[in-house]
Write an enzyme that holds these catalytic residues in place. Structure first.
Site, short mmCIF file in Angstrom:
data_model
loop_
_atom_site.label_atom_id
_atom_site.label_comp_id
_atom_site.label_asym_id
_atom_site.label_seq_id
_atom_site.Cartn_x
_atom_site.Cartn_y
_atom_site.Cartn_z
N GLY A 1 -94.78 16.93 -35.90
CA GLY A 1 -95.14 16.21 -34.68
C GLY A 1 -96.52 16.63 -34.19
O GLY A 1 -97.11 17.61 -34.65
N ARG B 1 -89.88 13.09 -17.62
CA ARG B 1 -89.28 14.04 -18.56
C ARG B 1 -87.76 14.00 -18.53
O ARG B 1 -87.09 14.29 -19.52
CB ARG B 1 -89.81 15.44 -18.24
N THR C 1 -89.92 21.50 -26.08
CA THR C 1 -89.35 20.16 -25.96
C THR C 1 -89.07 19.82 -24.50
O THR C 1 -88.56 20.64 -23.74
CB THR C 1 -88.03 20.08 -26.75
N ARG D 1 -104.48 23.80 -16.11
CA ARG D 1 -105.10 22.56 -15.64
C ARG D 1 -105.65 22.72 -14.24
O ARG D 1 -106.78 22.31 -13.94
CB ARG D 1 -104.07 21.42 -15.67
N HIS E 1 -91.75 21.93 -14.61
CA HIS E 1 -92.86 21.34 -15.36
C HIS E 1 -92.64 19.83 -15.29
O HIS E 1 -92.06 19.21 -16.18
CB HIS E 1 -92.87 21.82 -16.80
N ARG F 1 -92.30 11.70 -24.86
CA ARG F 1 -92.44 10.89 -23.67
C ARG F 1 -93.49 9.81 -23.88
O ARG F 1 -94.58 10.07 -24.38
CB ARG F 1 -92.85 11.79 -22.49
N ILE G 1 -97.56 17.99 -31.35
CA ILE G 1 -97.63 19.33 -30.77
C ILE G 1 -97.40 20.39 -31.85
O ILE G 1 -98.15 21.37 -31.95
CB ILE G 1 -96.63 19.50 -29.63
N GLY H 1 -90.12 21.16 -35.81
CA GLY H 1 -90.79 19.95 -35.35
C GLY H 1 -92.25 20.01 -35.73
O GLY H 1 -93.13 19.55 -35.01
#
Length: 316
Positions: free
Chosen positions: A11, A91, A122, A154, A178, A85, A13, A8
């Site tokens: 993409g 999710r 993912t 975070r 998550h 998303r 990410i 991936g």
């Protein structure tokens, strides 16, 4: 020679993880794995990154590919591929379509890179971690989801900025899903070595507001710029570097549980784990108060329900 494959890779990410990892200068080769129709885009990404890396005198081989044979000898294979998303989606909305993608990739990873550590980014990542585990047939110590590592970073940043203190003084952790059922471990959070419950008595800190902000962080970023990018990419690169360098750091990742924490079984959730070049060296038992334990077990039930639906759809 240390080789990492990113599935991936074109993409948001995937390509950001690749660039962050290359700049860290801890790997010798990164395979930009993509679908055949996206290989030229992956090639373009590598050309662009080579130019940037040259400015920092970093020599890292960047290999665009759609050939599973190029996964051979990868130390880590990261799966980032999937439907992303969008604003307003949770999710779980992604679970079945992304389950099909992760199943196909994980099955081929097991064939072409049987000795690798398989990492999953993912979403929904806890569900996808179990899908990857079942599809690959790997030992559970070798399949790792990015879990709550980003959530923990975070929350650490929120506390740091709220009271204007260096983030190194903040020690906190988020476990569970998550997603909406994440569990901030406030009972064991310390600031400068002082338990949070004592620290908040002497400063103006709106903990409930910060936790609410944490749970909405992904959607907030998506609503403003279309996707999360830098936070996840740096968090994932941090996990990969920790494994490659055999650092034995204690980080919060999604791992398949068999009663190690909270008497939770047969589901992948974010838990504190020691990471090494062998994958999960140890899932670390932790103390939770009654409220946190109840939340953690509720998260397990929610994630397991979705996981079972996806596994059934895949006949796993």
């Amino acid at each position: 020679m240390v080789k990492v494959t990113i599935m991936g890779s074109t993409g948001i990410i995937g390509k950001n993880v690749a660039f962050t990892l290359a700049r860290a200068d801890t790997v010798d080769e990164i395979v930009f794995f993509a679908r055949p129709q996206s290989v030229e885009k992956a090639r373009g990404e590598t050309f662009d990154m080579y130019d940037a890396l040259a400015a920092e005198d970093i020599d890292c081989k960047l290999t665009p590919s759609s050939d599973y044979n190029d996964l051979k000898d990868s130390a880590i294979v990261l799966i980032t591929a999937g439907i992303h998303r969008e604003e307003g989606m949770n999710r779980r909305d992604l679970a079945i379509p992304n389950g099909e993608i992760v199943y196909e990739y994980a099955r081929n990873v097991a064939i072409h890179a049987p000795d690798c550590i398989l990492m999953v980014a993912t979403n929904p990542v806890d569900v996808m971690t179990t899908v990857a585990l079942k599809a690959s047939g790997f030992k559970k110590t070798k399949v790792i989801g990015i879990g709550n590592h980003l959530d923990s970073l975070r929350l650490k940043a929120y506390f740091s900025r709220q009271i204007n203190i260096n983030s190194s003084e903040v020690h906190t952790r988020v476990i569970g899903e998550h997603g909406d059922h994440m569990v901030p471990l406030l009972s064991s959070t310390t600031i400068g070595g002082i338990p949070l419950k004592y620290f908040v008595k002497s400063v103006d800190m709106e903990v409930p507001r910060l936790i609410n902000r944490l749970k909405k962080a992904g959607n907030t970023i998506i609503s403003k710029k279309g996707a999360t990018e830098y936070g996840p990419s740096f968090a994932i690169s941090n996990l990969i570097s920790t494994i490659i360098t055999d650092s034995h750091k204690l980080l919060t990742v999604s791992a398949f549980l068999e009663g190690e924490i909270g008497d939770v079984w047969d589901v992948s959730l974010g838990v504190p784990a020691v990471l090494s070049k062998k994958g999960v060296a140890m899932i670390v038992p932790l103390h939770m108060n009654d409220y946190e334990l109840k939340q953690f077990q509720e998260a397990a039930n929610v994630v397991k329900e979705t996981t079972d639906e996806v596994l059934d759809s895949l006949n796993l």
